[in-house]
Structure formats: structure tokens, C-alpha cells
Design a protein around this motif. Structure first.
Motif, PDB file in Angstrom:
ATOM      1  N   PRO A   1      12.627  28.225 -28.574  1.00 15.67           N
ATOM      2  CA  PRO A   1      12.899  28.250 -27.139  1.00 15.67           C
ATOM      3  C   PRO A   1      13.465  26.915 -26.649  1.00 15.67           C
ATOM      4  N   ALA A   2      14.228  26.946 -25.584  1.00 15.86           N
ATOM      5  CA  ALA A   2      14.937  25.765 -25.090  1.00 15.86           C
ATOM      6  C   ALA A   2      14.017  24.573 -24.838  1.00 15.86           C
ATOM      7  N   ALA A   3      12.866  24.772 -24.208  1.00 15.35           N
ATOM      8  CA  ALA A   3      11.964  23.657 -23.900  1.00 15.35           C
ATOM      9  C   ALA A   3      11.445  23.016 -25.179  1.00 15.35           C
ATOM     10  N   ALA A   4      11.022  23.836 -26.125  1.00  8.99           N
ATOM     11  CA  ALA A   4      10.520  23.304 -27.390  1.00  8.99           C
ATOM     12  C   ALA A   4      11.643  22.636 -28.164  1.00  8.99           C
ATOM     13  N   SER A   5      12.832  23.201 -28.078  1.00  5.85           N
ATOM     14  CA  SER A   5      13.976  22.633 -28.777  1.00  5.85           C
ATOM     15  C   SER A   5      14.284  21.239 -28.240  1.00  5.85           C
ATOM     16  N   LYS A   6      14.255  21.049 -26.916  1.00 13.42           N
ATOM     17  CA  LYS A   6      14.525  19.744 -26.312  1.00 13.42           C
ATOM     18  C   LYS A   6      13.473  18.729 -26.754  1.00 13.42           C
ATOM     19  N   GLU A   7      12.217  19.160 -26.771  1.00 11.57           N
ATOM     20  CA  GLU A   7      11.126  18.293 -27.210  1.00 11.57           C
ATOM     21  C   GLU A   7      11.315  17.885 -28.673  1.00 11.57           C
ATOM     22  N   ASN A   8      11.695  18.849 -29.516  1.00  9.94           N
ATOM     23  CA  ASN A   8      11.938  18.561 -30.935  1.00  9.94           C
ATOM     24  C   ASN A   8      13.104  17.602 -31.114  1.00  9.94           C
ATOM     25  N   GLU A   9      14.158  17.769 -30.319  1.00 12.96           N
ATOM     26  CA  GLU A   9      15.326  16.901 -30.435  1.00 12.96           C
ATOM     27  C   GLU A   9      14.972  15.453 -30.111  1.00 12.96           C
ATOM     28  N   GLU A  10      14.027  15.240 -29.218  1.00 15.94           N
ATOM     29  CA  GLU A  10      13.624  13.883 -28.865  1.00 15.94           C
ATOM     30  C   GLU A  10      12.903  13.197 -30.018  1.00 15.94           C
ATOM     31  N   ARG A  11      12.386  13.951 -30.966  1.00 20.79           N
ATOM     32  CA  ARG A  11      11.696  13.397 -32.126  1.00 20.79           C
ATOM     33  C   ARG A  11      12.671  13.131 -33.271  1.00 20.79           C
ATOM     34  N   LYS A  12      13.947  13.466 -33.067  1.00 15.81           N
ATOM     35  CA  LYS A  12      14.950  13.255 -34.106  1.00 15.81           C
ATOM     36  C   LYS A  12      15.746  12.003 -33.820  1.00 15.81           C
ATOM     37  N   VAL A  13      16.125  11.337 -34.897  1.00 15.19           N
ATOM     38  CA  VAL A  13      16.873  10.090 -34.799  1.00 15.19           C
ATOM     39  C   VAL A  13      18.154  10.244 -35.614  1.00 15.19           C
ATOM     40  N   GLY A  14      19.277   9.931 -34.994  1.00 14.11           N
ATOM     41  CA  GLY A  14      20.545   9.989 -35.711  1.00 14.11           C
ATOM     42  C   GLY A  14      20.618   8.897 -36.767  1.00 14.11           C
ATOM     43  N   VAL A  15      21.100   9.254 -37.948  1.00 11.50           N
ATOM     44  CA  VAL A  15      21.283   8.307 -39.048  1.00 11.50           C
ATOM     45  C   VAL A  15      22.638   8.574 -39.695  1.00 11.50           C
ATOM     46  N   TYR A  16      23.108   7.589 -40.439  1.00  7.85           N
ATOM     47  CA  TYR A  16      24.345   7.773 -41.190  1.00  7.85           C
ATOM     48  C   TYR A  16      24.329   6.872 -42.399  1.00  7.85           C
ATOM     49  N   VAL A  17      25.263   7.155 -43.307  1.00  3.54           N
ATOM     50  CA  VAL A  17      25.480   6.275 -44.445  1.00  3.54           C
ATOM     51  C   VAL A  17      26.966   6.289 -44.744  1.00  3.54           C
ATOM     52  N   ASP A  18      27.502   5.140 -45.109  1.00  2.00           N
ATOM     53  CA  ASP A  18      28.870   5.034 -45.594  1.00  2.00           C
ATOM     54  C   ASP A  18      28.771   4.844 -47.101  1.00  2.00           C
ATOM     55  N   TYR A  19      29.248   5.835 -47.836  1.00  2.00           N
ATOM     56  CA  TYR A  19      29.151   5.781 -49.296  1.00  2.00           C
ATOM     57  C   TYR A  19      30.478   6.236 -49.897  1.00  2.00           C
ATOM     58  N   GLU A  20      31.019   5.422 -50.761  1.00  2.00           N
ATOM     59  CA  GLU A  20      32.275   5.723 -51.442  1.00  2.00           C
ATOM     60  C   GLU A  20      33.387   6.091 -50.454  1.00  2.00           C
ATOM     61  N   GLY A  21      33.420   5.359 -49.330  1.00  2.00           N
ATOM     62  CA  GLY A  21      34.471   5.567 -48.346  1.00  2.00           C
ATOM     63  C   GLY A  21      34.286   6.777 -47.452  1.00  2.00           C
ATOM     64  N   HIS A  22      33.128   7.387 -47.488  1.00  2.00           N
ATOM     65  CA  HIS A  22      32.853   8.574 -46.680  1.00  2.00           C
ATOM     66  C   HIS A  22      31.615   8.334 -45.824  1.00  2.00           C
ATOM     67  N   ARG A  23      31.705   8.671 -44.564  1.00  2.00           N
ATOM     68  CA  ARG A  23      30.536   8.579 -43.686  1.00  2.00           C
ATOM     69  C   ARG A  23      29.863   9.941 -43.620  1.00  2.00           C
ATOM     70  N   THR A  24      28.570   9.941 -43.863  1.00  2.00           N
ATOM     71  CA  THR A  24      27.752  11.151 -43.765  1.00  2.00           C
ATOM     72  C   THR A  24      26.730  10.905 -42.667  1.00  2.00           C
ATOM     73  N   ARG A  25      26.660  11.824 -41.728  1.00  2.00           N
ATOM     74  CA  ARG A  25      25.704  11.713 -40.628  1.00  2.00           C
ATOM     75  C   ARG A  25      24.585  12.730 -40.793  1.00  2.00           C
ATOM     76  N   GLY A  26      23.446  12.385 -40.208  1.00  2.00           N
ATOM     77  CA  GLY A  26      22.320  13.294 -40.252  1.00  2.00           C
ATOM     78  C   GLY A  26      21.339  13.004 -39.145  1.00  2.00           C
ATOM     79  N   ASN A  27      20.291  13.802 -39.104  1.00  2.00           N
ATOM     80  CA  ASN A  27      19.199  13.598 -38.161  1.00  2.00           C
ATOM     81  C   ASN A  27      17.907  13.461 -38.949  1.00  2.00           C
ATOM     82  N   TYR A  28      17.179  12.392 -38.658  1.00  2.00           N
ATOM     83  CA  TYR A  28      15.875  12.144 -39.271  1.00  2.00           C
ATOM     84  C   TYR A  28      14.816  12.650 -38.308  1.00  2.00           C
TER      85      TYR A  28
END
Length: 131
Positions: free
Chosen positions: A40-67
């Protein structure tokens, strides 16, 4: 007998790969995807606040993710591994290394591999034990 679903061969291989990298089953990968799409939207918003954007640059490629601070998982959001979820930052780091440089030993410490995507340049390990 359990119900079944049909997927194309590429999707099945992707699900199997995600399961092997995450140390889980194909069914659990699909269940997690369905659950995340059904929150549900409310729970989804709450869950998103617990996620942190991360990335790595490896072999010339940037990969993004959420921790996810609660589960410690990393969900890849860009590049060829997009849509895959890993139980640990280390599992996600190994998948990136294996994808871009299959001939090298993929062992990496995920906590010092991923960078916070907040402009600070800090490593994921800086928030490892924070609430």
C-alpha cells in the motif's frame, strides 16, 4: 501441486541468477517482487525512507542501487543487473564484479565497495550500524 506461471527463457534465467546471487529460491524472488509491487502507498513511502541510494563505478560502468537499512539488502536499479536483489552488499558487489570482469576473483567487501549516492562520497560502511 503448486500453481505455476509461464515466463520467457530470458526472464527465467534472470530470476534463477537473482536467486543464486541472493542465496534464495526462484519462487522467493518472484514472491518478493510481487510483494514489493503490492505494498500500500503509505507503507511503501515508509519503506522508501528506510532505503539509501548507493552506487559503484566499476570498469567504467556506474551501477546504482538502493540499500535497505532494515534488511541490509541491495536492490540494483540501473545497468544490466537492474531488477536484481541481493541479501548483502557483498553479494551485490560480487555480482557487479562478475558481470563486468568475469575472469577475476569477485570477492569484495560490499561495505567498502558501495558509495552513498548523496553527494558525500562516503562509503556504505559509514552507515552500516546507524539506525
Amino acid at each position: 501441486m503448486s500453481p505455476t506461471i509461464e515466463v520467457d527463457e530470458q526472464t527465467y534465467r534472470s530470476i534463477e541468477f537473482a536467486a543464486s546471487m541472493g542465496g534464495t529460491t526462484a519462487g522467493e524472488v518472484v514472491a518478493r517482487l510481487v510483494k514489493s509491487a503490492s505494498v500500500p502507498a503509505a507503507a511503501s513511502k515508509e519503506n522508501e525512507e528506510r532505503k539509501v541510494g548507493v552506487y559503484v563505478d566499476y570498469e567504467g560502468h556506474r551501477t546504482r542501487g538502493n540499500y535497505d537499512r532494515d534488511t541490509k539488502r541491495i536492490d540494483i536499479t540501473s545497468g544490466p543487473l537492474a531488477g536484481q536483489s541481493f541479501k548483502t552488499p557483498t553479494g551485490a558487489a560480487r555480482a557487479v564484479v562478475t558481470h563486468y570482469k568475469p575472469g577475476v576473483n569477485p570477492n569484495r567487501n560490499g561495505w567498502s565497495f558501495w558509495v552513498l549516492d548523496d553527494g558525500s562520497g562516503g562509503l556504505l560502511q559509514t552507515i552500516r550500524h546507524s539506525p
